[in-house]
Design a protein around this motif. Structure first.
Motif, short mmCIF file in Angstrom:
data_model
loop_
_atom_site.label_atom_id
_atom_site.label_comp_id
_atom_site.label_asym_id
_atom_site.label_seq_id
_atom_site.Cartn_x
_atom_site.Cartn_y
_atom_site.Cartn_z
N PRO A 1 31.75 24.86 34.09
CA PRO A 1 30.38 24.44 33.73
C PRO A 1 29.86 25.28 32.58
O PRO A 1 30.12 26.48 32.49
CB PRO A 1 29.59 24.68 35.00
N ARG A 2 29.14 24.63 31.67
CA ARG A 2 28.57 25.32 30.53
C ARG A 2 27.21 25.89 30.90
O ARG A 2 26.47 25.26 31.66
CB ARG A 2 28.47 24.37 29.37
N PRO A 3 26.86 27.04 30.37
CA PRO A 3 25.54 27.61 30.70
C PRO A 3 24.42 26.80 30.06
O PRO A 3 24.50 26.40 28.92
CB PRO A 3 25.61 29.02 30.11
N ILE A 4 23.39 26.54 30.84
CA ILE A 4 22.22 25.82 30.36
C ILE A 4 21.01 26.69 30.67
O ILE A 4 20.88 27.22 31.76
CB ILE A 4 22.07 24.44 31.02
N CYS A 5 20.12 26.81 29.70
CA CYS A 5 18.90 27.59 29.89
C CYS A 5 18.09 26.97 31.02
O CYS A 5 17.84 25.76 31.03
CB CYS A 5 18.10 27.61 28.59
N GLY A 6 17.66 27.76 31.96
CA GLY A 6 16.88 27.26 33.09
C GLY A 6 15.47 26.87 32.75
O GLY A 6 14.82 26.14 33.50
N HIS A 7 14.98 27.32 31.60
CA HIS A 7 13.61 27.01 31.20
C HIS A 7 13.52 25.69 30.43
O HIS A 7 12.57 24.94 30.59
CB HIS A 7 13.03 28.14 30.35
N CYS A 8 14.51 25.42 29.58
CA CYS A 8 14.41 24.23 28.73
C CYS A 8 15.43 23.15 29.10
O CYS A 8 15.41 22.07 28.52
CB CYS A 8 14.57 24.61 27.26
N ASP A 9 16.33 23.42 30.03
CA ASP A 9 17.35 22.46 30.48
C ASP A 9 18.18 21.88 29.34
O ASP A 9 18.53 20.71 29.33
CB ASP A 9 16.72 21.32 31.27
N ALA B 97 12.32 31.29 26.39
CA ALA B 97 13.38 32.06 27.04
C ALA B 97 14.59 32.25 26.14
O ALA B 97 15.11 33.35 25.98
CB ALA B 97 13.79 31.40 28.35
N CYS B 98 15.08 31.15 25.53
CA CYS B 98 16.28 31.25 24.70
C CYS B 98 15.95 31.25 23.21
O CYS B 98 16.85 31.29 22.38
CB CYS B 98 17.26 30.13 25.03
N HIS B 99 14.67 31.19 22.86
CA HIS B 99 14.19 31.28 21.48
C HIS B 99 14.78 30.21 20.58
O HIS B 99 15.07 30.46 19.42
CB HIS B 99 14.45 32.66 20.89
N GLY B 100 15.01 29.02 21.10
CA GLY B 100 15.50 27.92 20.30
C GLY B 100 17.00 27.93 20.06
O GLY B 100 17.52 27.06 19.38
N THR B 101 17.70 28.88 20.61
CA THR B 101 19.15 28.89 20.49
C THR B 101 19.71 28.21 21.73
O THR B 101 19.51 28.67 22.84
CB THR B 101 19.71 30.31 20.39
#
Length: 61
Positions: free
Chosen positions: A7-15, A42-46
């Motif tokens: 599974p690839r990591p996905i930001c929990g804030h922006c899905d 959370a991920c600053h657009g990255t």
């Protein structure tokens, strides 16, 4: 036979949607809606789902 991938990591804030366009409600003189962009705090657009940029290093002389 199906391939199993990790599974690839996905930001929990922006899905997985790190940058979005939001309409302001106003229109431009030519009739289009004005938009602003917003980045995930959370991920600053990255997007963490994209593969990271690889760096090449020269080893040896």
């Amino acid at each position: 036979m199906p391939q199993r991938t990790l599974p690839r990591p996905i930001c929990g804030h922006c899905d997985g949607f790190p940058t979005v366009a939001i309409t302001t409600g106003t229109r431009t003189p030519d009739g289009q809606r004005r938009t602003i962009t917003a980045d995930c705090p959370a991920c600053h657009g990255t997007d963490p789902t994209l593969p990271s940029a690889r760096t090449h290093a020269r080893i040896g002389a």
